[in-house]
Design an enzyme around this catalytic site. Structure first.
Site, mmCIF file in Angstrom:
data_model
loop_
_atom_site.group_PDB
_atom_site.id
_atom_site.type_symbol
_atom_site.label_atom_id
_atom_site.label_comp_id
_atom_site.label_asym_id
_atom_site.label_seq_id
_atom_site.Cartn_x
_atom_site.Cartn_y
_atom_site.Cartn_z
ATOM 1 C CE LYS A 42 -0.169 -0.796 4.821
ATOM 2 N NZ LYS A 42 -0.901 -1.244 6.007
ATOM 3 C CE1 TYR A 268 10.514 32.113 0.716
ATOM 4 C CE2 TYR A 268 10.753 29.705 1.137
ATOM 5 C CZ TYR A 268 10.490 31.093 0.180
ATOM 6 O OH TYR A 268 10.122 30.901 -1.010
HETATM 7 C C1 LIG Z 1 0.034 -1.951 6.799
HETATM 8 C C2 LIG Z 1 -0.534 -3.266 7.203
HETATM 9 C C3 LIG Z 1 0.355 -4.314 7.607
HETATM 10 C C4 LIG Z 1 1.803 -4.115 7.562
HETATM 11 O O1 LIG Z 1 2.309 -3.499 8.614
HETATM 12 P P1 LIG Z 1 3.885 -3.090 8.732
HETATM 13 O O2 LIG Z 1 4.020 -2.533 10.344
HETATM 14 O O3 LIG Z 1 4.262 -2.557 7.853
HETATM 15 O O4 LIG Z 1 4.532 -4.681 8.850
HETATM 16 C C5 LIG Z 1 -0.138 -5.663 7.862
HETATM 17 N N1 LIG Z 1 -1.608 -5.684 8.104
HETATM 18 C C6 LIG Z 1 -2.408 -4.527 7.782
HETATM 19 C C7 LIG Z 1 -3.942 -4.982 7.890
HETATM 20 C C8 LIG Z 1 -1.953 -3.400 7.371
HETATM 21 O O5 LIG Z 1 -2.751 -2.237 7.186
#
Ligand SMILES: *Cc1c(COP(=O)(O)O)cnc(C)c1O
Length: 375
Positions: A42, A268
């Site tokens: 993701k 800035y």
């Molecule tokens: C993002 C996510 C993961 C992975 O999490 P990490 O901390 O990066 O290992 C696993 N399961 C779900 C449901 C997630 O949203």
């Protein structure tokens, strides 16, 4: 990124070491034994680039991918990736048809949503692959264990559902002694003991990176380690994960050099005033690229193997670095994240300095910086 744009010269780039990434996957694979490996990709694969990282991960042997929404799933399918893809997160009514059409696995966490999906499956005459999501302590999405069994029965009775898995998500698992994780894992395992699940071929999964690293009994049938696969194991990780390393380097080129007299305000708001005459170089990266403005007067970069501080506020497209009596020329390579010579700028340190976490820093880098993949 728009295809082919990385062919044009740009003074900043993100280099991704695909060999290290694949090595990380191999190390995790060994660590988890027989469990399956689902890689969360993701948020543009944690800023590394959705398509390239997903392809590399599939080559390295992950069993499936996970994304957070329909769009990310479609991008993967349009790139020709045929691997199973689970879409985490709540689904919306107007997305169901596309989820099914693009052959994405859907998380079901309520009877209402299951009816919705079933109706659309019936209309399309198509089956839908689903995972039942159970909430064991995140209070985000997921059915409570108490009603989970009933929802499972409901899914099982529907001819349009192919139940692939049952999962839950850990709210905290960064430490081997984490009591929250311990409690959630126990609760999930207890829930799965119900006779309704017996002899049913389901993939049970709860382990994120923390679960994967610290809680072997949470591996069950599948793990979902994201940040670990991208190279960030925490300091308590077991020896079997020692060789895990980041594969992300952010580089730029010095774009300007000048000698600045004592008492000059920089950038800035003049939040930095030179205490003595010094040499200042300009770096063509800013918060418009996703480099966090909160690193103003805090972060540092590497030039010619030496570490120098960022001075003044970070602008949208540039920032300044005080090199003191050091040497730097326009065009010199600058490392903003990663190693140069014997020095390094660690993403974890930048996260701490900007009151953030590695995840957030990574996924804020946007498409203006080309990503270059080294295999
Ligand atoms: C993002 C996510 C993961 C992975 O999490 P990490 O901390 O990066 O290992 C696993 N399961 C779900 C449901 C997630 O949203």
């Amino acid at each position: 990124m728009i295809q082919g744009m990385d062919l044009y010269p740009h003074p900043a780039k993100i280099e991704i070491d695909l060999q290290q990434f694949k090595k990380n996957i191999g190390i995790i694979r060994k660590h988890i034994g027989k469990a399956k490996f689902c890689l969360p990709v993701k948020a543009n694969a944690y800023g590394h680039g959705l398509i390239e990282m997903s392809k590399a991960a599939v080559e390295a042997g992950v069993d499936s991918l996970a994304v957070s929404c329909l769009l990310e799933g479609i991008w993967l399918r349009k790139a020709g990736i045929p691997t199973p893809i689970l879409v985490f997160g709540a689904i919306h009514e107007d997305q169901v048809e596309d989820l099914i059409d693009w052959d994405l696995e859907v998380a079901i966490a309520s009877k209402y949503k299951s009816e919705l999906v079933a109706d659309i499956c019936r209309r399309l005459g198509k089956k839908c692959r689903v995972h039942l999501e159970v909430d064991t302590g995140m209070q985000r999405t997921g059915v409570r264990p108490a009603t989970g069994v009933e929802l499972f029965r409901h899914l099982k009775a529907h001819p349009f559902f192919e139940i692939v898995g049952i999962y839950s998500h850990l709210a905290s698992a960064e430490h081997p002694n984490d009591l929250i994780a311990q409690k959630q894992i126990d609760q999930f395992i207890e829930f799965l003991k119900h006779p309704v699940f017996r002899d049913y071929p389901i993939v049970r999964h709860i382990a994120n990176s923390g679960g994967t690293a610290h809680f072997p009994h949470s591996h069950l049938d599948m793990v979902r380690p994201g940040i670990l696969a991208f190279g960030f194991a925490d300091s308590h990780a077991p020896d079997s994960l020692r060789e895990i390393a980041p594969c992300f380097t952010l580089k730029a080129k010095v774009s300007y050099f000048k000698v600045v007299p004592k008492g000059s305000g920089i950038s800035y708001g003049h939040t930095f005033v030179t205490p003595k005459q010094t040499r200042v170089v300009t770096i063509p990266v800013g918060y418009g690229d996703g480099y966090r403005r909160s690193l103003s007067n805090k972060g540092s970069v590497l030039i010619r193997g030496k570490k120098y501080p960022i001075v003044g506020t970070i602008c949208m497209d540039q920032f300044m670095v005080d090199i003191g009596d050091g040497e730097a020329y326009v065009g010199d390579e600058v490392v903003l994240i990663g190693k140069q010579g014997n020095e390094s700028v660690d993403l974890r340190e930048l996260a701490r300095l900007s009151d953030s976490i590695v995840y957030e820093i990574l996924c804020l880098f946007n498409e203006r910086i080309p990503r270059i993949y080294k295999s």
